[in-house]
Design a protein around this motif. Sequence first.
Motif: not given
Length: 135
Positions: A36-41, A44-52, A104-116
């Motif tokens: 359920x992470x929020x990804x901005x690539x 390519x725009x925004x997507x959740x972790x599964x779509x990523x 943004x790391x929470x409990x060892x996993x990325x819950x947010x990522x911006x690929x710049x």
Amino acid sequence: MSIETLSAEHQDFYKRFQSFWAAPSSERVAELIAPDAQIHFTGAGYMDGKTYAAFMGQTLAAMEGVKVTPMDCAGNGDMLYISWETVATLHGSQRTYRGVDRFRIKDGMAVEEHVIFDSAVLTPEGRGGIEYTPE
């Protein structure tokens, strides 16, 4: 910055990031990115972790001989910044470009990522934006 100055959680994540890029695949995205992470690539725009994960599978397939080298990292609270360099063949020519992932790391996993990075490198021309012509 040295990895030793990072928190234990950030050190672990950085090592897993390095491991991922030593053998990248869409299946391995789940080792780093929460579903359920929020990804901005960039580009390519925004997507959740599964779509990523699916997006990364397509992206990796389009990049012949892709090699991503993590170059440096820095942490601040729950944020981790990793700079990297990518070399791959795109549209028939070898491209080298650099970027930064902000996690943004929470409990060892990325819950947010911006690929710049400058996504113009992904175009057939390999460039875009403003061109500078010296006088």
